[in-house]
Scaffold this active site. Structure first.
Site, PDB file in Angstrom:
ATOM      1  N   GLU A 141       0.844  -1.217   0.000  1.00 24.85           N
ATOM      2  CA  GLU A 141       0.000   0.000   0.000  1.00 24.85           C
ATOM      3  C   GLU A 141       0.876   1.264   0.000  1.00 24.85           C
ATOM      4  O   GLU A 141       0.577   2.240   0.680  1.00 24.85           O
ATOM      5  CB  GLU A 141      -0.963  -0.030   1.198  1.00 24.85           C
ATOM      6  CG  GLU A 141      -2.178   0.897   1.107  1.00 24.85           C
ATOM      7  CD  GLU A 141      -2.959   0.797  -0.171  1.00 24.85           C
ATOM      8  OE1 GLU A 141      -3.286  -0.327  -0.582  1.00 24.85           O
ATOM      9  OE2 GLU A 141      -3.216   1.844  -0.782  1.00 24.85           O
TER      10      GLU A 141
HETATM   11  C1  LIG Z   1       2.263  -9.753   0.449  1.00 22.24           C
HETATM   12  C2  LIG Z   1       2.055  -8.683  -0.576  1.00 22.24           C
HETATM   13  C3  LIG Z   1       0.751  -8.330  -0.914  1.00 22.24           C
HETATM   14  C4  LIG Z   1       0.544  -7.356  -1.903  1.00 22.24           C
HETATM   15  N1  LIG Z   1      -0.744  -7.070  -2.314  1.00 22.24           N
HETATM   16  C5  LIG Z   1      -0.928  -6.287  -3.417  1.00 22.24           C
HETATM   17  C6  LIG Z   1      -2.229  -6.139  -4.001  1.00 22.24           C
HETATM   18  O1  LIG Z   1      -3.215  -6.688  -3.511  1.00 22.24           O
HETATM   19  N2  LIG Z   1      -2.335  -5.382  -5.124  1.00 22.24           N
HETATM   20  C7  LIG Z   1      -1.270  -4.771  -5.707  1.00 22.24           C
HETATM   21  O2  LIG Z   1      -1.435  -4.116  -6.717  1.00 22.24           O
HETATM   22  N3  LIG Z   1      -0.023  -4.886  -5.168  1.00 22.24           N
HETATM   23  C8  LIG Z   1       0.168  -5.631  -4.046  1.00 22.24           C
HETATM   24  N4  LIG Z   1       1.428  -5.778  -3.512  1.00 22.24           N
HETATM   25  C9  LIG Z   1       2.551  -5.064  -4.110  1.00 22.24           C
HETATM   26  C10 LIG Z   1       3.073  -3.949  -3.205  1.00 22.24           C
HETATM   27  O3  LIG Z   1       2.150  -2.911  -3.151  1.00 22.24           O
HETATM   28  C11 LIG Z   1       4.451  -3.556  -3.760  1.00 22.24           C
HETATM   29  O4  LIG Z   1       5.336  -4.603  -3.411  1.00 22.24           O
HETATM   30  C12 LIG Z   1       4.923  -2.229  -3.189  1.00 22.24           C
HETATM   31  O5  LIG Z   1       4.157  -1.187  -3.737  1.00 22.24           O
HETATM   32  C13 LIG Z   1       6.409  -1.951  -3.497  1.00 22.24           C
HETATM   33  O6  LIG Z   1       6.715  -2.172  -4.836  1.00 22.24           O
HETATM   34  P1  LIG Z   1       7.969  -3.091  -5.216  1.00 22.24           P
HETATM   35  O7  LIG Z   1       7.801  -4.366  -4.490  1.00 22.24           O
HETATM   36  O8  LIG Z   1       8.084  -3.152  -6.679  1.00 22.24           O
HETATM   37  O9  LIG Z   1       9.200  -2.345  -4.598  1.00 22.24           O
HETATM   38  P2  LIG Z   1      10.074  -1.212  -5.344  1.00 22.24           P
HETATM   39  O10 LIG Z   1       9.161  -0.190  -5.913  1.00 22.24           O
HETATM   40  O11 LIG Z   1      11.052  -1.865  -6.246  1.00 22.24           O
HETATM   41  O12 LIG Z   1      10.826  -0.563  -4.108  1.00 22.24           O
HETATM   42  C14 LIG Z   1      12.076  -1.066  -3.574  1.00 22.24           C
HETATM   43  C15 LIG Z   1      12.624  -0.042  -2.585  1.00 22.24           C
HETATM   44  O13 LIG Z   1      12.928   1.173  -3.282  1.00 22.24           O
HETATM   45  C16 LIG Z   1      12.242   2.269  -2.709  1.00 22.24           C
HETATM   46  N5  LIG Z   1      11.838   3.193  -3.768  1.00 22.24           N
HETATM   47  C17 LIG Z   1      11.208   2.890  -4.920  1.00 22.24           C
HETATM   48  N6  LIG Z   1      10.998   4.000  -5.631  1.00 22.24           N
HETATM   49  C18 LIG Z   1      11.484   5.033  -4.916  1.00 22.24           C
HETATM   50  C19 LIG Z   1      11.562   6.453  -5.111  1.00 22.24           C
HETATM   51  N7  LIG Z   1      11.060   7.040  -6.194  1.00 22.24           N
HETATM   52  N8  LIG Z   1      12.165   7.187  -4.147  1.00 22.24           N
HETATM   53  C20 LIG Z   1      12.648   6.613  -3.028  1.00 22.24           C
HETATM   54  N9  LIG Z   1      12.606   5.299  -2.792  1.00 22.24           N
HETATM   55  C21 LIG Z   1      12.025   4.512  -3.727  1.00 22.24           C
HETATM   56  C22 LIG Z   1      11.049   1.666  -1.980  1.00 22.24           C
HETATM   57  O14 LIG Z   1      10.586   2.489  -0.917  1.00 22.24           O
HETATM   58  C23 LIG Z   1      11.631   0.341  -1.496  1.00 22.24           C
HETATM   59  O15 LIG Z   1      12.297   0.526  -0.287  1.00 22.24           O
HETATM   60  C24 LIG Z   1       1.654  -6.715  -2.506  1.00 22.24           C
HETATM   61  C25 LIG Z   1       2.965  -7.076  -2.129  1.00 22.24           C
HETATM   62  C26 LIG Z   1       3.159  -8.064  -1.201  1.00 22.24           C
HETATM   63  C27 LIG Z   1       4.575  -8.471  -0.880  1.00 22.24           C
END
Ligand SMILES: Cc1cc2nc3c(=O)[nH]c(=O)nc-3n(C[C@H](O)[C@H](O)[C@H](O)COP(=O)(O)OP(=O)(O)OC[C@H]3O[C@@H](n4cnc5c(N)ncnc54)[C@H](O)[C@@H]3O)c2cc1C
Length: 590
Positions: A440
């Site tokens: 989220e």
């Molecule tokens: C158990 C689980 C349930 C989930 N449920 C859903 C769901 O129901 N629907 C859905 O759509 N998604 C869902 N998600 C996805 C979740 O919302 C994403 O994992 C989350 O938004 C982070 O994206 P990412 O994993 O690609 O991390 P990334 O975006 O790759 O982030 C990696 C790190 O980089 C940092 N970062 C990234 N961009 C920036 C920036 N511009 N500036 C500073 N720091 C940055 C982040 O804060 C993080 O620390 C779920 C994930 C999990 C693990």
């Protein structure tokens, strides 16, 4: 392992003294939500989650949800579908939704108090109704009459569940990078193709249908977030008479093996020419539409820090009373003391309990702001409440989930070596809550939202109003008054300095965002505890709430709140040190 006991008297204290449930229930449309009715409902729900959901929490963790690669079906743990049926039959999912869609029309604040108990009793199970509530919120605000007619009643009754589909392998925090395609057809429907990952309860065996809300791009959509549209894609198509038709072109192709919330299926969904219905009728409105439900969704995730923190506290407290080690100061010779008698264990317990109480006050205040933004007396009151809700949401989401994780970690610590052993169950608290700081919108993204979008609201006027409110709350404070005033002043000065630094270089604000959000959260927690102390002081001397509430407030104000001064340097330092080393130099330890 002890079961969860709903903290009904603490919830009641918060609803009576930290927010104004009684005032809310006098507003048009909420007359039936008088405090007695609400407390009766919460009692009943507390019993329901204690008897039906809490006993399934452990089996959910050990068995988990299973995926069958041949049938593409997901089987939830034993007892899950039965508990879901009981939830639907009792009508629990509908409490705060409008009566015209079959809901109970209660304030959101009441749903939030219920969600606290739901999440604490069984976090993995709770995610299914929570995601459904987010999808309902979206359709309530943006769905056409026909879309509402087709889907809402059966989602409000919880007969069908909802999911939110944003994430793709290359599009996580950067939602604008998503590539799922939506192609128009002659009959006004769309065909959706692409892959979504990490979709919570994207497939399950508890309901006849699942209503997926899917973000996708139409042909010729502008790049980034401006070109995103949101579609309803039901698992089973719905016939004109409301009966279920053919299986739509959406298939679960796997579920993730996770650190925690094992029973919540986190699905990879393949959309292959699936029939979709554009929400609201206009393309490229998807992000704007998502934003309207963002506050409630983020609040629900923030709340999980409070809920799991409360449960972790209950379990650690029980263990601390049972486990005997060493002799406490003043104890009789030759007898070992329960560890609850040792000062360091007391410190951990007080930290946990007072932080949980601070989180509860903050989460409930955030929910009250959402209610008042919709039901305030006039336009001015509604705008002020909406601004407060917008300001608090990233803080509630990030601070409470960080605190929930820290509290779960303290609970493991209180268990000593047994905390690291799965059979006590306390490790599950830590594993389950860890995700809440990530999904989220990661907590880093929340911090950027706070400094980048929320502080500049009304040219700094919104945060300034909030700081004035904090300062005013200290006027009657007798305990921890100096610490409170100093902390509010520190937050005010830091806010001013941060905004000045940001004007010089935006990277300064981004570098400061996380320590600043932590400061903000700790001080907002202090605001809750200041009002708690004042309210407790007014209780009768023999009221059983008086002493505990005064003590936890005092502990928080005098011993936890001063942490803000240590965060100030990081919140105002700017970004130079963070970028002083190149990526190669960062690797130079190897
Ligand atoms: C158990 C689980 C349930 C989930 N449920 C859903 C769901 O129901 N629907 C859905 O759509 N998604 C869902 N998600 C996805 C979740 O919302 C994403 O994992 C989350 O938004 C982070 O994206 P990412 O994993 O690609 O991390 P990334 O975006 O790759 O982030 C990696 C790190 O980089 C940092 N970062 C990234 N961009 C920036 C920036 N511009 N500036 C500073 N720091 C940055 C982040 O804060 C993080 O620390 C779920 C994930 C999990 C693990």
């Amino acid at each position: 392992m002890p079961d969860y006991e709903a903290p009904l008297s603490d919830i009641r204290f918060a609803l009576e003294h930290l927010v104004d449930l009684a005032g809310l229930s006098k507003r048009p449309g909420f007359e039936h939500a008088d405090p007695d009715t609400v407390f009766g409902l919460l009692d009943e729900f507390g019993r329901f989650v204690g008897e039906v959901l809490a006993p399934l929490d452990r089996i959910g963790d050990t068995v988990g949800s299973k995926f069958d690669p041949d049938t593409h079906e997901v089987t939830t743990p034993p007892g899950w579908p039965d508990a879901y049926r009981k939830y639907v039959d009792a009508g629990w999912g509908s409490v705060s939704f409008p009566a015209e869609h079959g809901g109970g029309g209660f304030p959101w604040l009441v749903t939030i108090a219920m969600q606290e108990m739901l999440t604490a009793s069984n976090m993995a199970w709770s995610l299914c109704p929570l995601l459904t509530q987010g999808a309902i919120d979206m359709l309530l605000h943006h769905g056409s009459e026909e879309q509402q007619e087709t889907y809402l009643r059966r989602m409000v009754s919880a007969e069908w569940t909802g999911t939110m589909n944003l994430t793709e392998p290359q599009a996580g925090s950067d939602v604008g990078a998503l590539t799922t395609r939506a192609t128009p057809t002659d009959d006004g429907t769309w065909r959706i193709s692409g892959q979504k990952i990490f979709i919570t309860y994207g497939e399950q065996d508890m309901t006849d249908n699942i209503v997926h809300l899917v973000l996708a791009r139409t042909p010729d959509a502008p790049p980034g977030t401006r070109g995103i549209s949101c579609f309803i894609v039901p698992k089973f198509l719905v016939n004109d008479d409301g009966s279920l038709g053919a299986h739509n072109g959406v298939t679960c192709i796997g579920i993730e093996h996770k650190m925690g919330i094992h029973a919540s299926p986190t699905c990879t969904l393949e959309y292959d020419d699936a029939v979709g219905y554009l929400i609201g009728g206009e393309p490229n409105e998807g992000m704007r539409q998502m934003f309207t439900m963002m506050n409630t969704a983020r609040l629900s995730v923030g709340l999980s820090g409070l809920a799991v923190g409360e449960l972790a506290y209950q379990q650690a407290l029980d263990y601390a009373g049972e486990r005997h080690q060493g002799r406490a100061v003043g104890a009789a010779a030759g007898v070992s003391s329960p560890i609850i008698e040792h000062a360091d264990v007391r410190r951990m317990l007080l930290t946990m309990r007072s932080t949980v109480e601070a989180m509860r006050g903050l989460v409930y205040a955030n929910a009250e702001a959402i209610d008042l933004a919709r039901h305030g007396d006039d336009e001015g009151a509604r705008t002020a409440a909406s601004e407060l809700g917008d300001l608090l949401t990233p803080v509630t989401k990030a601070w409470c989930t960080d605190m929930g994780t820290e509290i779960a970690s303290l609970a493991v610590q209180i268990h000593g070596g047994m905390g690291f052993i799965e059979e006590t169950g306390i490790a599950q608290r830590y594993r389950d809550i860890r995700i809440a700081a990530i999904y989220e919108g990661t907590n880093g993204i929340q911090a950027m939202d706070l400094v980048g979008r929320k502080l500049p609201m009304r040219a700094g006027g919104v945060v300034s109003d909030f700081l004035d409110r904090l300062a005013a709350a200290g006027a009657e404070l007798t305990t921890g008054c100096d610490e409170y005033v100093a902390a509010v002043d520190a937050l005010r000065d830091t806010t001013t300095q941060l905004l000045t630094n940001a004007a010089a270089d935006p990277n300064n604000a981004l570098a400061a965002a996380t320590p600043y959000l932590r400061m903000f959260g700790i001080v907002a927690g202090g605001w809750v505890m200041a009002r708690q102390a004042i309210a407790a002081q007014r209780l009768a001397v023999d009221d059983p709430q008086r002493e505990p509430k005064l003590t936890t407030a005092r502990f928080y104000l005098e011993q936890l709140l001063p942490q803000v001064h240590g965060l100030r340097a990081a919140a105002t330092a700017g970004s130079a040190a963070l970028f002083a080393l190149s990526p190669d130099q960062l690797r130079s330890t190897r």
